[in-house]
Design a protein around this motif. Structure first.
Motif, PDB file in Angstrom:
ATOM      1  N   LYS A 111       0.813  -1.215   0.000  1.00 22.54           N
ATOM      2  CA  LYS A 111       0.000   0.000   0.000  1.00 22.54           C
ATOM      3  C   LYS A 111       0.845   1.263   0.000  1.00 22.54           C
ATOM      4  N   GLU A 112       1.940   1.256   0.768  1.00 24.71           N
ATOM      5  CA  GLU A 112       2.745   2.476   0.914  1.00 24.71           C
ATOM      6  C   GLU A 112       3.446   2.885  -0.383  1.00 24.71           C
ATOM      7  N   LYS A 113       3.527   1.963  -1.350  1.00 24.05           N
ATOM      8  CA  LYS A 113       4.189   2.271  -2.616  1.00 24.05           C
ATOM      9  C   LYS A 113       3.211   2.701  -3.710  1.00 24.05           C
ATOM     10  N   LEU A 114       1.921   2.554  -3.491  1.00 18.11           N
ATOM     11  CA  LEU A 114       0.938   2.700  -4.569  1.00 18.11           C
ATOM     12  C   LEU A 114       0.401   4.115  -4.700  1.00 18.11           C
ATOM     13  N   ILE A 115       0.572   4.690  -5.899  1.00 19.98           N
ATOM     14  CA  ILE A 115      -0.071   5.943  -6.294  1.00 19.98           C
ATOM     15  C   ILE A 115      -1.033   5.618  -7.436  1.00 19.98           C
ATOM     16  N   VAL A 116      -2.233   6.185  -7.393  1.00 18.58           N
ATOM     17  CA  VAL A 116      -3.222   5.934  -8.436  1.00 18.58           C
ATOM     18  C   VAL A 116      -3.621   7.246  -9.092  1.00 18.58           C
ATOM     19  N   ARG A 117      -3.582   7.265 -10.417  1.00 16.83           N
ATOM     20  CA  ARG A 117      -4.131   8.403 -11.178  1.00 16.83           C
ATOM     21  C   ARG A 117      -5.589   8.101 -11.506  1.00 16.83           C
ATOM     22  N   VAL A 118      -6.468   8.917 -10.970  1.00 13.93           N
ATOM     23  CA  VAL A 118      -7.901   8.747 -11.175  1.00 13.93           C
ATOM     24  C   VAL A 118      -8.308   9.585 -12.394  1.00 13.93           C
ATOM     25  N   HIS A 119      -8.344   8.954 -13.567  1.00 19.48           N
ATOM     26  CA  HIS A 119      -8.667   9.676 -14.798  1.00 19.48           C
ATOM     27  C   HIS A 119     -10.147  10.045 -14.863  1.00 19.48           C
ATOM     28  N   ASN A 120     -10.974   9.200 -14.296  1.00 22.61           N
ATOM     29  CA  ASN A 120     -12.410   9.442 -14.184  1.00 22.61           C
ATOM     30  C   ASN A 120     -12.864   8.862 -12.864  1.00 22.61           C
ATOM     31  N   VAL A 121     -13.955   9.362 -12.320  1.00 27.15           N
ATOM     32  CA  VAL A 121     -14.635   8.597 -11.278  1.00 27.15           C
ATOM     33  C   VAL A 121     -15.316   7.464 -12.034  1.00 27.15           C
TER      34      VAL A 121
END
Length: 377
Positions: A111-121
């Motif tokens: 979890k501590e390594k994960l970045i997520v780009r939220v392109h859309n909801v």
């Protein structure tokens, strides 16, 4: 520092999703990260060369297996390829996941390594997709979209969202805290050798671009052609350029004078360079509209709906125009058509300045630098 870039859509230049993923890899490379890739095959050689190593995930064509996987919430055709990959995540300092779709990758990622780009909801996007294109696959995708998205946004250490509205929506749907989300708007590379000019001709050259298969895009174009275009009483020309137009749009365009439909062009550059103004009649959907950033990067004012400008710092009548009804949409285009060469030049310079300050690749690079350094501090 080493990054694993995971995406269900390859980076590229010919759709909003691909352009958004391309923004990410450019920002990672510009910040001197070494980046490995896991996703679909990348068509553009220039982008492939940016990666240190590529794990190309092949789609499955096994229909019974696809049905089984889909009923178990794994609707992506590359699920099996990912499952067989078995990467060692200890080799990476950061894992960047594009979109909130691939919940099956979570079991392998700290979890501590994960970045997520939220392109859309995604739950909103999949609803619009199903609403305009009702079939079994889109229904299943919509049914599972919210559950998958909830798992992903809760598992991430940081979320990069497009707009303030998306932050509010994620908070309402999933209870995501404000400090977990960072706004990263749509940003695009500056066109090479761009020179903003104020050329003027009696004929107004308009451009509509986007994914022509996507329901809200097509419905907006149809609305524009039916309610606005034929009421413009000055010399005009309209180019509609984008991927996979449906038969109804092709037939409609064939009946209209001065309208040309370009199916899946290899590059949009010539169309932006030859246009006087961009038209964006989209009333619903999700996320930010990449077509606006693209137009601004060429110094093109945009006439669009308020929905189209979600996430953009547009000043009506100064650098673009917005309207949600046919009469005022018509007035906006007429207003621009009446501007002198010098007035158009001034507006185009304002568009380009807006792009440079808030929607350029260099602006994206700065946000990535801030976020990634914070994650590793």
């Amino acid at each position: 520092m080493r990054v694993l870039h995971i995406t269900p859509e390859a980076p590229g230049s010919l759709s909003g999703g691909k352009i958004g993923v391309k923004q990410s890899i450019y920002s990672l490379i510009n910040n001197k990260y070494v980046v490995d890739y896991a996703g679909p095959e990348i068509e553009e050689k220039e982008i492939r060369q940016l990666y240190n190593y590529m794990y190309v995930l092949e789609p499955s064509n096994n229909l019974p297996l696809r049905i089984y996987d889909s009923l178990n919430m794994n609707t992506n055709r590359r699920y099996r390829a990912w499952k067989n990959l078995k990467l060692d995540m200890s080799n990476y300092d950061i894992i960047l996941l594009e979109f909130t779709k691939l919940n099956y990758v979570l079991k392998h990622i700290p979890k501590e390594k994960l970045i997520v780009r939220v392109h859309n909801v995604e739950v909103d996007y999949s609803y619009q997709n199903f609403k305009h294109n009702k079939n079994l696959f889109n229904l299943i995708d919509y049914i599972f979209s919210g559950k998958r998205e909830r798992q992903i946004v809760n598992a991430a250490s940081k979320l990069m969202v497009l707009t303030k509205k998306d932050k509010q929506r994620l908070n309402k749907l999933y209870g995501i805290a404000e400090n977990k989300m960072e706004i990263l708007p749509v940003c695009v590379k500056e066109p090479k050798g761009i020179k903003i000019s104020g050329t003027y001709s009696d004929e107004l050259n308009m451009l509509i671009n986007g994914s022509l298969w996507f329901g809200p895009n097509y419905e907006g174009i149809k609305w524009f052609l039916d309610n606005v275009y034929n009421k413009l009483d000055f010399p005009k020309r309209l180019i509609i350029a984008g991927s996979k137009p449906n038969g109804e749009l092709i037939e409609k365009v064939n009946r209209l004078k001065g309208v040309e439909l370009v199916d899946s062009p290899e590059s949009m550059e010539q169309y932006f360079l030859n246009a006087d103004i961009s038209i964006a009649p989209v009333f619903n959907g999700a996320g930010m509209k990449v077509k606006v950033a693209e137009a601004l990067s060429y110094g093109l004012p945009v006439v669009g709906t308020t929905h189209v400008f979600e996430g953009y710092r547009i000043t009506h009548g100064v650098d673009s125009y917005y309207s949600d009804d046919a009469d005022s949409f018509l007035c906006c285009i007429n207003e621009y058509a009446k501007l002198s060469c010098d007035e158009r030049f001034l507006m185009r310079k304002r568009c380009y300045s807006l792009f440079k300050n808030f929607y350029s690749q260099s602006y994206s690079d700065q946000i990535f630098q801030h976020l990634l350094e914070g994650l590793n501090s």
